[in-house]
Scaffold this active site. Structure first.
Site, PDB file in Angstrom:
ATOM      1  CE  LYS A   1      -4.548   0.820   0.645  1.00  0.00           C
ATOM      2  NZ  LYS A   1      -5.733   0.111   0.220  1.00  0.00           N
TER       3      LYS A   1
ATOM      4  N   GLY B   1     -20.642   6.532   5.541  1.00  0.00           N
ATOM      5  CA  GLY B   1     -19.739   6.856   4.432  1.00  0.00           C
ATOM      6  C   GLY B   1     -20.333   6.397   3.123  1.00  0.00           C
TER       7      GLY B   1
HETATM    8  P1  NAD Z   1     -14.461   7.539  -0.746  1.00  0.00           P
HETATM    9  O1  NAD Z   1     -13.429   8.533  -0.403  1.00  0.00           O
HETATM   10  O2  NAD Z   1     -15.073   7.561  -2.107  1.00  0.00           O
HETATM   11  O3  NAD Z   1     -15.673   7.613   0.297  1.00  0.00           O
HETATM   12  C1  NAD Z   1     -15.510   7.787   1.660  1.00  0.00           C
HETATM   13  C2  NAD Z   1     -16.737   8.544   2.140  1.00  0.00           C
HETATM   14  O4  NAD Z   1     -16.704   8.576   3.564  1.00  0.00           O
HETATM   15  C3  NAD Z   1     -16.798   9.985   1.653  1.00  0.00           C
HETATM   16  O5  NAD Z   1     -18.081  10.281   1.141  1.00  0.00           O
HETATM   17  C4  NAD Z   1     -16.508  10.809   2.921  1.00  0.00           C
HETATM   18  O6  NAD Z   1     -17.149  12.057   2.924  1.00  0.00           O
HETATM   19  C5  NAD Z   1     -17.050   9.891   3.984  1.00  0.00           C
HETATM   20  N1  NAD Z   1     -16.516  10.109   5.325  1.00  0.00           N
HETATM   21  C6  NAD Z   1     -15.250  10.417   5.694  1.00  0.00           C
HETATM   22  N2  NAD Z   1     -15.182  10.523   7.036  1.00  0.00           N
HETATM   23  C7  NAD Z   1     -16.421  10.254   7.511  1.00  0.00           C
HETATM   24  C8  NAD Z   1     -16.981  10.199   8.806  1.00  0.00           C
HETATM   25  N3  NAD Z   1     -16.236  10.433   9.891  1.00  0.00           N
HETATM   26  N4  NAD Z   1     -18.285   9.864   8.937  1.00  0.00           N
HETATM   27  C9  NAD Z   1     -19.047   9.626   7.844  1.00  0.00           C
HETATM   28  N5  NAD Z   1     -18.568   9.670   6.592  1.00  0.00           N
HETATM   29  C10 NAD Z   1     -17.269   9.985   6.430  1.00  0.00           C
HETATM   30  O7  NAD Z   1     -13.811   6.111  -0.432  1.00  0.00           O
HETATM   31  P2  NAD Z   1     -14.279   4.695  -0.967  1.00  0.00           P
HETATM   32  O8  NAD Z   1     -13.474   4.352  -2.160  1.00  0.00           O
HETATM   33  O9  NAD Z   1     -15.758   4.639  -1.029  1.00  0.00           O
HETATM   34  O10 NAD Z   1     -13.768   3.746   0.212  1.00  0.00           O
HETATM   35  C11 NAD Z   1     -14.447   3.675   1.455  1.00  0.00           C
HETATM   36  C12 NAD Z   1     -13.683   2.765   2.397  1.00  0.00           C
HETATM   37  O11 NAD Z   1     -13.565   1.466   1.828  1.00  0.00           O
HETATM   38  C13 NAD Z   1     -12.238   3.213   2.686  1.00  0.00           C
HETATM   39  O12 NAD Z   1     -11.922   2.878   4.016  1.00  0.00           O
HETATM   40  C14 NAD Z   1     -11.405   2.379   1.725  1.00  0.00           C
HETATM   41  O13 NAD Z   1     -10.092   2.180   2.188  1.00  0.00           O
HETATM   42  C15 NAD Z   1     -12.204   1.085   1.734  1.00  0.00           C
HETATM   43  N6  NAD Z   1     -11.998   0.288   0.537  1.00  0.00           N
HETATM   44  C16 NAD Z   1     -12.255   0.819  -0.693  1.00  0.00           C
HETATM   45  C17 NAD Z   1     -12.057   0.045  -1.829  1.00  0.00           C
HETATM   46  C18 NAD Z   1     -12.361   0.580  -3.207  1.00  0.00           C
HETATM   47  O14 NAD Z   1     -12.415  -0.213  -4.156  1.00  0.00           O
HETATM   48  N7  NAD Z   1     -12.606   1.862  -3.369  1.00  0.00           N
HETATM   49  C19 NAD Z   1     -11.600  -1.279  -1.697  1.00  0.00           C
HETATM   50  C20 NAD Z   1     -11.378  -1.791  -0.413  1.00  0.00           C
HETATM   51  C21 NAD Z   1     -11.570  -0.996   0.691  1.00  0.00           C
END
Ligand code: NAD
Length: 365
Positions: free
Chosen positions: A94, A194
């Site tokens: 990562k 989120g």
């Molecule tokens: P993203 O940045 O698109 O979405 C995250 C969302 O969470 C945003 O809308 C943000 O405003 C919100 N947020 C941040 N802090 C917050 C809080 N304290 N309370 C409520 N909402 C809050 O990210 P994503 O790609 O949707 O990923 C979400 C999670 O899943 C992350 O932890 C990421 O590491 C994990 N993840 C993502 C993927 C992927 O394919 N994108 C794969 C595995 C894991």
């Protein structure tokens, strides 16, 4: 250069990388700095026994460099087990870029970062994570081939998030089957914390099945958009963790399952996308078990994204990728049952299977 030279006593006070709380036999940690673009990044390579270390790049405004280091150590370790349990020939890695993605990201910065990735000759392969977009991966692709999740028009598989969301939904259904005796989410109340790239897809699938969805986000615009698009309800209570729901889906950031929140939770199932949901894996996994809350291990059910980008390396086939992601349902059920039989926490049971695969491969080498 204006680095301060520490004296012998001061040096003793600084915890070295090997002494970090989250250091867990990581093979390599690379610090990347470029004065011209302002790039400050750390690449964590946890384990490459099963294959090259693949994992996304996160850009985040960390409050300190120690916090960034801690994050990359935890996240890269998680990738090792995520790829292993998903049966992929990939190791865990990562990267984090320190800074505000909205104001400090530039094509020059991304290209410089890409050159650092390239210098590792394929030992680390990058992809997108929080703060990154498909276009950023396209920029990285200009300087290195060790990048996945690039745009479809460039021969890539595009944004992996919808696939991750589908896998989370599959894992959630399996956990519901285990806890409630049915995997139907119709009539179930789910809180999605989120609603970014992944969270929105999770909301979509649950709503399509007739589940009642409560959403929470720090971004008001997104809340309103997702509310309108899928008929979700914006959570308005003062404390999210006391919400009267059946399922809690953390899809924002990690460590939300902790000493403070576990006691409040009414949800019977935790199944979400965020990485490292348990602040302390051993302690909080056990507390959930004692409370009878079924925890679908994060690194197992959020593997859709890595399954997707892995397929890109092999020659992308959408149908095969979705079938593999759908199988998260079966693996989750299997692990929940295994955990019960062996009296382990669900997290421990998943970890054990992932570790055994790595150990076996190591013996064969
Ligand atoms: P993203 O940045 O698109 O979405 C995250 C969302 O969470 C945003 O809308 C943000 O405003 C919100 N947020 C941040 N802090 C917050 C809080 N304290 N309370 C409520 N909402 C809050 O990210 P994503 O790609 O949707 O990923 C979400 C999670 O899943 C992350 O932890 C990421 O590491 C994990 N993840 C993502 C993927 C992927 O394919 N994108 C794969 C595995 C894991």
């Amino acid at each position: 250069m204006n680095a301060e030279i520490l004296n012998a006593d001061e040096i003793k006070k600084v915890a070295p990388v090997f002494g970090q709380l989250s250091f867990d036999e990581h093979e390599q940690v690379v610090f990347c700095y470029d004065k011209d673009t302002g790039l400050k990044a750390i690449i964590g390579i946890h384990n490459t026994v099963l294959g090259p270390a693949l994992g996304g790049t996160r850009m985040w405004n960390y409050s300190s460099e120690w916090e960034a280091l801690n994050d990359v150590l935890r996240l890269s370790r998680g990738m090792t087990f995520k790829s292993s349990i998903s049966g992929l020939d990939l190791g865990g890695g990562k990267a984090v870029i320190i800074g505000d993605a909205k104001t400090q990201k530039s094509p020059e910065l991304m290209r410089r970062f890409g050159k650092f990735v390239d210098s590792l000759s394929g030992k680390y392969i990058t992809a997108e994570d929080v703060g990154m977009q498909t276009e950023d991966m396209d920029t990285v692709r200009e300087v290195t081939k060790y990048v996945t999740g690039i745009s479809e028009h460039l021969g890539g598989s595009g944004n992996p998030s919808p696939v991750t969301g589908y896998g989370v939904y599959m894992g959630m259904k399996a956990a519901a089957k285990y806890k409630f005796g049915t995997d139907k989410l119709e009539g179930k109340k789910v809180l999605v914390q989120g609603i970014g790239n992944v969270g929105e897809t999770v909301v979509k699938h649950i709503r399509e099945e007739g589940g009642e969805v409560f959403i929470s986000d720090i971004n008001q615009e997104r809340l309103e958009a997702v509310q309108q698009k899928y008929g979700a309800k914006i959570y308005t209570g003062s404390d999210l963790y006391t919400a009267d729901v059946d399922i809690y889906a953390p899809c924002a950031l990690g460590a939300t399952v902790n000493d403070e929140t576990i006691g409040k939770l009414k949800a019977q199932v935790i199944a979400g996308a965020a990485n490292n949901q348990l602040e302390n894996e051993a302690k909080h996994g056990k507390l959930l078990q004692e409370k009878g809350i079924v925890y679908a291990p994060d690194f197992l059910i959020n593997a859709g994204g890595v399954i997707n980008v892995y397929a890109e390396l092999k020659g992308y086939n959408r149908q095969e990728t979705m079938a593999k992601t759908e199988n998260i349902y079966n693996t989750t059920l299997e692990i929940l049952n295994k955990a019960e039989e062996s009296k382990m926490t669900t997290h421990q049971a998943a970890l054990k299977i992932a570790q055994e695969r790595i150990e076996k491969k190591k013996q064969e080498k």
